[in-house]
Each structure stands twice: as structure tokens, then as C-alpha cells.
Design a protein around this motif. Structure first.
Motif, short mmCIF file in Angstrom:
data_model
loop_
_atom_site.label_atom_id
_atom_site.label_comp_id
_atom_site.label_asym_id
_atom_site.label_seq_id
_atom_site.Cartn_x
_atom_site.Cartn_y
_atom_site.Cartn_z
N UNK A 67 0.86 -1.18 0.00
CA UNK A 67 0.00 0.00 0.00
C UNK A 67 0.90 1.23 0.00
N UNK A 68 0.82 2.08 -1.03
CA UNK A 68 1.67 3.27 -1.07
C UNK A 68 1.35 4.25 0.06
N UNK A 69 2.40 4.71 0.72
CA UNK A 69 2.27 5.74 1.75
C UNK A 69 2.59 7.08 1.10
N UNK A 70 1.61 8.00 1.13
CA UNK A 70 1.81 9.27 0.43
C UNK A 70 2.18 10.42 1.36
N UNK A 71 2.12 10.20 2.68
CA UNK A 71 2.49 11.29 3.57
C UNK A 71 2.45 10.91 5.04
N UNK A 91 -3.28 18.77 1.58
CA UNK A 91 -2.19 18.33 0.69
C UNK A 91 -2.39 16.86 0.29
N UNK A 92 -2.74 16.01 1.26
CA UNK A 92 -2.92 14.58 0.96
C UNK A 92 -4.12 14.37 0.03
N UNK A 93 -5.16 15.15 0.21
CA UNK A 93 -6.34 15.03 -0.65
C UNK A 93 -6.04 15.46 -2.09
N UNK A 94 -5.02 16.29 -2.26
CA UNK A 94 -4.66 16.77 -3.60
C UNK A 94 -3.57 15.96 -4.28
#
Length: 141
Positions: free
Chosen positions: A98-102, A137-140
Motif C-alpha cells: 500500500x503506497x504511503x503518500x504522507x 495536501x494529501x487530498x490533492x
């Protein structure tokens, strides 16, 4: 985009951050006892206790189906400068693919610890601003 927010808290600090993320995302923040059916983005929060994430947060992460979670963003709290919960949960996410984006981490300095007789969950204005910026930021991404 489907968004879910799950958190683990003992003293209210992580829950307070989860509620701020929920206000930005427009979805409820729920305890890790609530399963996630599917999410394009999962915000997962938890506290650091004795240099480890809470067992319930780790168990929740271990139980995630990687086919149902596209991306994850962690938000964590601790009493000291260590961000070991971020690292431990990230490792579990990576093992599942699962990619971690932040990551968002806040040192609470023992705020909310029952042993000190204080209560957690009351955020400073700058903390509210920081977590809201993180959520946006995470939502974008």
C-alpha cells in the motif's frame, strides 16, 4: 474519491487530529475498530507508547486488504521527538504494497497522560492549522 479516516487514541490527542482531518475531508473520523470497506485514500492515526505504536493500530494495519486501499497517509503523536510509530506503520504498509503518500507527526510532550492528571485532545491553533494543511495536501496528491 473515497476517503476514510481511522485512528487509535488513549488520551484524546490523536482523536483531536483525526477530527480536524475529518473537517477538511468531509467524512467522519472513526476508531480503528471500524473496518474500512474500500478507500482511495486512508488517513490512519495513532499514538506512540513506549517507542511503539499501540497494538490496536498495528492490528488494524495488519488486517487491511491491500486490494481495497489505494493509498495511505499517516498522522501520529508522541510524548517525545521520536516518530517510531510512523516508521512501524509505514513498514506494515510497504509489506502489504500500500503506497504511503504522507506523514504528519506531532510531539505532544506528555499532554493528556493520565499519570500527569491532565487531559489530551486540546490542540493549539498552530497544530490545527498544520494538520488541516496536511489533510488538504494529501487530498490533492
Amino acid at each position: 474519491m473515497t476517503v476514510a479516516i481511522r485512528y487509535q487514541t488513549r488520551n484524546g490527542n490523536t482523536e483531536a487530529f483525526a477530527k480536524e482531518i475529518a473537517a477538511v475531508a468531509g467524512v467522519p473520523a472513526e476508531d480503528v475498530k471500524t473496518p474500512v470497506e474500500a478507500a482511495d485514500l486512508l488517513f490512519l492515526g495513532g499514538g506512540t507508547y513506549f517507542m511503539r505504536p499501540d497494538k490496536s493500530a498495528s492490528a488494524f494495519m495488519a488486517g487491511l486488504d491491500p486490494a481495497k486501499i489505494k493509498r495511505i497517509a499517516f498522522f501520529t503523536t508522541s510524548g517525545g521527538p521520536e516518530a517510531v510509530t510512523d516508521k512501524a506503520l509505514t513498514k506494515l504498509a510497504e509489506e502489504k504494497g500500500i503506497p504511503v503518500i504522507g506523514h504528519f507527526h506531532q510531539v505532544m510532550g506528555g499532554k493528556g497522560m493520565k499519570i500527569l492528571g491532565s487531559s489530551g485532545g486540546i490542540l493549539k491553533d498552530n497544530q490545527v492549522q498544520l494538520v488541516k494543511e496536511f489533510a488538504q495536501k494529501m487530498l490533492n496528491v
